[in-house]
Design a protein around this motif. Structure first.
Motif, PDB file in Angstrom:
ATOM      1  N   LEU A 113     -37.637 -43.905  11.056  1.00  0.00           N
ATOM      2  CA  LEU A 113     -38.567 -44.078  12.178  1.00  0.00           C
ATOM      3  C   LEU A 113     -39.973 -43.606  11.802  1.00  0.00           C
ATOM      4  O   LEU A 113     -40.968 -44.254  12.153  1.00  0.00           O
ATOM      5  N   CYS A 114     -40.050 -42.516  11.071  1.00  0.00           N
ATOM      6  CA  CYS A 114     -41.352 -42.018  10.628  1.00  0.00           C
ATOM      7  C   CYS A 114     -42.002 -43.011   9.664  1.00  0.00           C
ATOM      8  O   CYS A 114     -43.199 -43.287   9.770  1.00  0.00           O
ATOM      9  N   LEU A 115     -41.227 -43.561   8.742  1.00  0.00           N
ATOM     10  CA  LEU A 115     -41.759 -44.557   7.810  1.00  0.00           C
ATOM     11  C   LEU A 115     -42.268 -45.782   8.559  1.00  0.00           C
ATOM     12  O   LEU A 115     -43.338 -46.313   8.248  1.00  0.00           O
ATOM     13  N   ILE A 116     -41.516 -46.235   9.560  1.00  0.00           N
ATOM     14  CA  ILE A 116     -41.931 -47.392  10.360  1.00  0.00           C
ATOM     15  C   ILE A 116     -43.256 -47.102  11.061  1.00  0.00           C
ATOM     16  O   ILE A 116     -44.180 -47.916  11.037  1.00  0.00           O
ATOM     17  N   ARG A 117     -43.363 -45.926  11.675  1.00  0.00           N
ATOM     18  CA  ARG A 117     -44.608 -45.555  12.358  1.00  0.00           C
ATOM     19  C   ARG A 117     -45.770 -45.504  11.371  1.00  0.00           C
ATOM     20  O   ARG A 117     -46.846 -46.041  11.632  1.00  0.00           O
ATOM     21  N   GLU A 118     -45.559 -44.863  10.249  1.00  0.00           N
ATOM     22  CA  GLU A 118     -46.626 -44.703   9.258  1.00  0.00           C
ATOM     23  C   GLU A 118     -47.068 -46.041   8.673  1.00  0.00           C
ATOM     24  O   GLU A 118     -48.252 -46.283   8.496  1.00  0.00           O
ATOM     25  N   LEU A 119     -46.117 -46.909   8.366  1.00  0.00           N
ATOM     26  CA  LEU A 119     -46.470 -48.213   7.795  1.00  0.00           C
ATOM     27  C   LEU A 119     -47.200 -49.090   8.805  1.00  0.00           C
ATOM     28  O   LEU A 119     -48.053 -49.885   8.429  1.00  0.00           O
ATOM     29  N   GLN A 120     -46.864 -48.946  10.095  1.00  0.00           N
ATOM     30  CA  GLN A 120     -47.584 -49.710  11.110  1.00  0.00           C
ATOM     31  C   GLN A 120     -49.019 -49.193  11.274  1.00  0.00           C
ATOM     32  O   GLN A 120     -49.924 -49.979  11.547  1.00  0.00           O
ATOM     33  N   LYS A 121     -49.212 -47.910  11.098  1.00  0.00           N
ATOM     34  CA  LYS A 121     -50.562 -47.345  11.195  1.00  0.00           C
ATOM     35  C   LYS A 121     -51.412 -47.793  10.013  1.00  0.00           C
ATOM     36  O   LYS A 121     -52.587 -48.113  10.183  1.00  0.00           O
ATOM     37  N   ASP A 122     -50.812 -47.771   8.814  1.00  0.00           N
ATOM     38  CA  ASP A 122     -51.559 -48.128   7.607  1.00  0.00           C
ATOM     39  C   ASP A 122     -50.563 -48.514   6.513  1.00  0.00           C
ATOM     40  O   ASP A 122     -49.988 -47.643   5.859  1.00  0.00           O
TER      41      ASP A 122
ATOM     42  N   GLY B  11     -34.635 -56.729   7.722  1.00  0.00           N
ATOM     43  CA  GLY B  11     -35.438 -57.449   8.695  1.00  0.00           C
ATOM     44  C   GLY B  11     -36.123 -56.568   9.722  1.00  0.00           C
ATOM     45  O   GLY B  11     -36.679 -57.078  10.699  1.00  0.00           O
ATOM     46  N   ILE B  12     -36.107 -55.261   9.522  1.00  0.00           N
ATOM     47  CA  ILE B  12     -36.792 -54.363  10.448  1.00  0.00           C
ATOM     48  C   ILE B  12     -38.290 -54.448  10.206  1.00  0.00           C
ATOM     49  O   ILE B  12     -39.078 -54.518  11.142  1.00  0.00           O
ATOM     50  N   ILE B  13     -38.696 -54.477   8.947  1.00  0.00           N
ATOM     51  CA  ILE B  13     -40.080 -54.746   8.580  1.00  0.00           C
ATOM     52  C   ILE B  13     -40.133 -56.198   8.140  1.00  0.00           C
ATOM     53  O   ILE B  13     -39.507 -56.579   7.149  1.00  0.00           O
TER      54      ILE B  13
END
Length: 153
Positions: free
Chosen positions: A9-18, A48-50
């Motif tokens: 979840l943290c990786l998903i948030r971080e990748l969406q930010k930048d 398929g999440i990202i």
């Protein structure tokens, strides 16, 4: 749904930010080494999440000053009409989003254009050429106060 832990979840948030952050930067943020961080990102992609990585462009800088929502009603509600509609609009760069909706209309189009002349040409030369459309009602955006593509898990 795939089981996601707090690190995912943290990786998903971080990748969406930048999404241009390095694997090393991401690994530091989730307190893992580089290899497991990279493996987790690859798993998020393969599951398929990202879906993809992209740059968010300021439309004003490209002369795209008119944002509109076109509510479209189809003549009939049969599969072939929906397929014909989808095929017709698929390649139109002006259309950012196509959503089937419930209510008074069948489809909602999010459209970005240069100006009202561009809108007129879009409607007359592109959209209205499709025989399965019976009605188009358009709303023009005066001002956007929030425009966010980040989905918080």
């Amino acid at each position: 749904m795939n089981q996601l832990d707090e690190i995912d979840l943290c990786l998903i948030r971080e990748l969406q930010k930048d999404c241009k952050q390095s694997i090393k930067q991401l690994a530091n943020k989730v307190n893992l080494s580089i290899t497991p961080t990279h493996e987790r990102i690859k798993r998020l992609e393969s599951n398929g999440i990202i879906n993809k990585y992209m740059a968010i462009v300021n439309p004003q800088t490209l002369g795209k000053t008119l944002l509109a929502y076109c509510q479209v009603t189809l003549v009939k509600h049969q599969g072939s009409d929906f397929i014909e509609f989808e095929e017709h609009v698929k390649g139109m760069d002006e259309i950012l989003e196509v959503s089937y909706i419930a209510g008074n209309y069948d489809v909602l189009l999010k459209v970005i254009l240069n100006d009202m002349n561009d809108y007129q040409n879009f409607i007359i030369e592109k959209i209205s050429q499709l025989g399965v459309i019976s009605n188009i009602q358009t709303s023009f955006v005066i001002k956007q106060t929030k425009n966010n593509s980040i989905i918080m898990p």
